[in-house]
Design a protein around this motif. Structure first.
Motif, PDB file in Angstrom:
ATOM      1  N   ASP A 278       1.029  -1.122  -0.169  1.00 14.78           N
ATOM      2  CA  ASP A 278       0.072   0.016   0.151  1.00 14.78           C
ATOM      3  C   ASP A 278       0.918   1.378  -0.045  1.00 14.78           C
ATOM      4  O   ASP A 278       2.056   1.276   0.721  1.00 14.78           O
ATOM      5  N   THR A 279       0.427   2.195  -0.820  1.00 16.72           N
ATOM      6  CA  THR A 279       0.906   3.545  -0.610  1.00 16.72           C
ATOM      7  C   THR A 279       0.381   4.521   0.322  1.00 16.72           C
ATOM      8  O   THR A 279      -0.891   4.448   0.645  1.00 16.72           O
ATOM      9  N   THR A 289       5.121   7.074   0.607  1.00 14.77           N
ATOM     10  CA  THR A 289       6.001   5.984   0.627  1.00 14.77           C
ATOM     11  C   THR A 289       5.035   4.680   0.471  1.00 14.77           C
ATOM     12  O   THR A 289       3.812   4.941   0.568  1.00 14.77           O
ATOM     13  N   THR A 290       5.968   3.423   0.641  1.00 16.79           N
ATOM     14  CA  THR A 290       5.234   2.278   0.259  1.00 16.79           C
ATOM     15  C   THR A 290       5.377   1.355   1.646  1.00 16.79           C
ATOM     16  O   THR A 290       6.422   1.342   1.997  1.00 16.79           O
ATOM     17  N   VAL A 291       4.333   0.686   1.903  1.00 19.03           N
ATOM     18  CA  VAL A 291       4.580  -0.285   3.097  1.00 19.03           C
ATOM     19  C   VAL A 291       5.127  -1.791   2.584  1.00 19.03           C
ATOM     20  O   VAL A 291       4.593  -2.397   1.782  1.00 19.03           O
ATOM     21  N   VAL A 292       6.176  -2.095   3.300  1.00 18.77           N
ATOM     22  CA  VAL A 292       6.960  -3.067   2.755  1.00 18.77           C
ATOM     23  C   VAL A 292       6.788  -4.380   3.836  1.00 18.77           C
ATOM     24  O   VAL A 292       7.316  -5.380   3.637  1.00 18.77           O
ATOM     25  N   LEU A 314       8.332   0.782   6.349  1.00 15.83           N
ATOM     26  CA  LEU A 314       8.391   1.404   5.067  1.00 15.83           C
ATOM     27  C   LEU A 314       9.571   1.391   3.833  1.00 15.83           C
ATOM     28  O   LEU A 314      10.716   0.965   4.369  1.00 15.83           O
ATOM     29  N   ALA A 315       9.182   1.673   2.754  1.00 17.83           N
ATOM     30  CA  ALA A 315      10.277   1.323   1.689  1.00 17.83           C
ATOM     31  C   ALA A 315      11.328   2.752   1.764  1.00 17.83           C
ATOM     32  O   ALA A 315      12.706   2.262   1.492  1.00 17.83           O
ATOM     33  N   ASP A 316      11.107   3.837   2.296  1.00 15.32           N
ATOM     34  CA  ASP A 316      11.875   4.714   2.170  1.00 15.32           C
ATOM     35  C   ASP A 316      12.198   5.435   3.622  1.00 15.32           C
ATOM     36  O   ASP A 316      11.494   5.143   4.576  1.00 15.32           O
TER      37      ASP A 316
END
Length: 452
Positions: A278-279, A289-292, A314-316
């Protein structure tokens, strides 16, 4: 005034209520009770606890002993709830007490709140998280000014379900016409204030009629008992239809050999849900950002829903700390430094323009100044009146705050969790007011801009 609705008064079907309750998994219902003096609220709560076998043997023995000392033929169940000495001596409830009980179908947290006008702040506190409010009235007296105040507070706080408990039916000969008259008057009042779901139940807390067990004295009533209704009323909102609201409570960085680069953001999902991929937007900063990863004590998840506590990865590498909000990027909260809302003043020191306070919303606390007192609100009728020079204890009204830094909020009328805030004395940390963003009676924008 709130928007008038035409929702019909429901008495329902007992069998339908039982079947609906049985079909549901055991969950939690938060409810609040309110009633005028001598309406029998303490007796009703005591009856619920007693008849659901939620009273310890030594507690019941103590109540029976005190009742016998007072010359009573049976146990006074009101003594189970009026815990303060002042309450027992006066025979009234003056403080909020939380009672816990459960059945096979549902667990309950009951906020037993006082009904007197000088304890409005106590009722607001008890009802602020309630999903259902039980309003009592005496079958001999009908709708009183205090009854109007109780349903007004429930409407103001957007409590979605209200039960009218017409008590002391034994003292009016279990008369159906009396019940119908009171139920009709209350339904007109409640729907006129914007309460969309009203259910009326005739009962006698003292005799136990229609509280837990069905009453043989009222064969004309085919609706649910109070407990049956509490077990069956639908209260859970579907988180899949709501936008994500995840206030960050703590940043987790173990910095151990096993997790050298781990960075997670822990908190509880207050609204909606989140899935890997999800963003999300970090508010109030506005970075996306994106949930990783979604981590829990039981292992990783692909998705999680309110009200679960999780840790998000998070990705970032973004500057995120306690007080920030992770929100649905397509339906974010509103970011603002000018916050307008309705408050119930809880502090002994009156509110005044230019007063400095702290604002707490979610996990974020910021400094602020009361810019203006915009209007007062009659707690009995919810009618608006011109702005006062100050808000005193138990007053309800609208004000505008200027914040030192932006916050991310929702309208209380739309999302109760995201639209609630507190005002706190910056000198001693005492709570000054409980607030609702925007106008909970008519919607309205809290101000500011949507965050990208």
């Amino acid at each position: 005034m709130g928007t008038t609705t035409t929702a019909p008064l429901r008495t329902g079907s007992a069998q339908e209520s039982v079947q609906a309750g049985a079909a549901r998994a055991r969950d939690l219902l938060r409810l609040a009770t309110a009633g005028s003096v001598d309406d029998g609220k303490s007796t009703l709560v005591g009856r619920l606890l007693h008849d659901t076998k939620s009273v310890l043997a030594d507690q019941l023995a103590a109540v029976e002993r005190v009742s016998a000392e007072r010359g009573l033929a049976a146990a006074d169940l009101a003594l189970l709830t009026d815990g303060l000495r002042a309450e027992r001596e006066q025979g009234i409830t003056i403080d909020v007490a939380y009672r816990y009980f459960a059945t096979d179908r549902r667990a309950f947290v009951l906020a037993d709140t006082p009904g007197h006008v000088q304890y409005t702040r106590n009722m607001v506190t008890g009802a602020s998280t309630a999903q259902l409010a039980v309003v009592l009235l005496d079958a001999r007296k009908g709708v009183l000014e205090q009854t109007r105040r109780h349903v007004s507070v429930a409407a103001l706080l957007r409590v979605p379900h209200v039960v009218l408990a017409v008590n002391k039916m034994d003292l009016v000969g279990y008369d159906e016409a009396t019940f119908r008259t009171h139920a009709g008057a209350f339904a007109e009042l409640a729907t006129g204030l914007g309460v969309e779901d009203v259910t009326a139940i005739p009962l006698s807390a003292l005799a136990g009629d229609n509280v837990v067990e069905r009453s043989a004295a009222m064969p004309w009533y085919d609706g649910p008992t109070l407990l049956e209704h509490l077990e069956a009323v639908p209260v859970e909102r579907d988180p899949r239809t709501e936008p994500l609201r995840f206030p960050v409570q703590v940043v987790i960085r173990p910095q151990t050999p096993d997790f050298p680069d781990y960075r997670g953001y822990a908190g509880r999902i207050e609204q909606g849900g989140v899935a890997v991929g999800d963003t999300v937007v970090v508010q109030p900063a506005g970075r996306t950002t994106t949930v990783v990863g979604i981590d829990t004590a039981d292992g990783p998840l692909d998705a999680a829903w309110a009200p679960r506590s999780v840790t998000l990865r998070l990705a970032d590498d973004i500057d995120i700390s306690r007080g920030d909000l992770l929100a649905d990027a397509t339906r974010p909260a509103t970011v603002t430094q000018d916050l307008s809302g309705t408050v119930c003043w809880l502090g002994d020191t009156p509110a005044a323009p230019r007063q400095r306070v702290l604002v707490r919303t979610g996990t974020r606390t910021v400094r602020a100044m009361i810019r203006s007192l915009d209007e007062g609100l009659d707690v009995t009728t919810l009618e608006r009146h011109p702005a006062p020079t100050s808000f005193a204890l138990n007053d309800i009204g609208r004000l505008t705050l200027r914040l030192a830094e932006p916050v991310a909020v929702d309208e209380y009328a739309t999302l109760r969790h995201g639209g609630a805030f507190l005002l706190v004395d910056e000198a001693d940390g005492m709570t000054l007011a409980a607030g609702m963003v925007g106008d909970p009676l008519a919607g309205g924008c809290p101000g500011g801009r949507p965050s990208a």
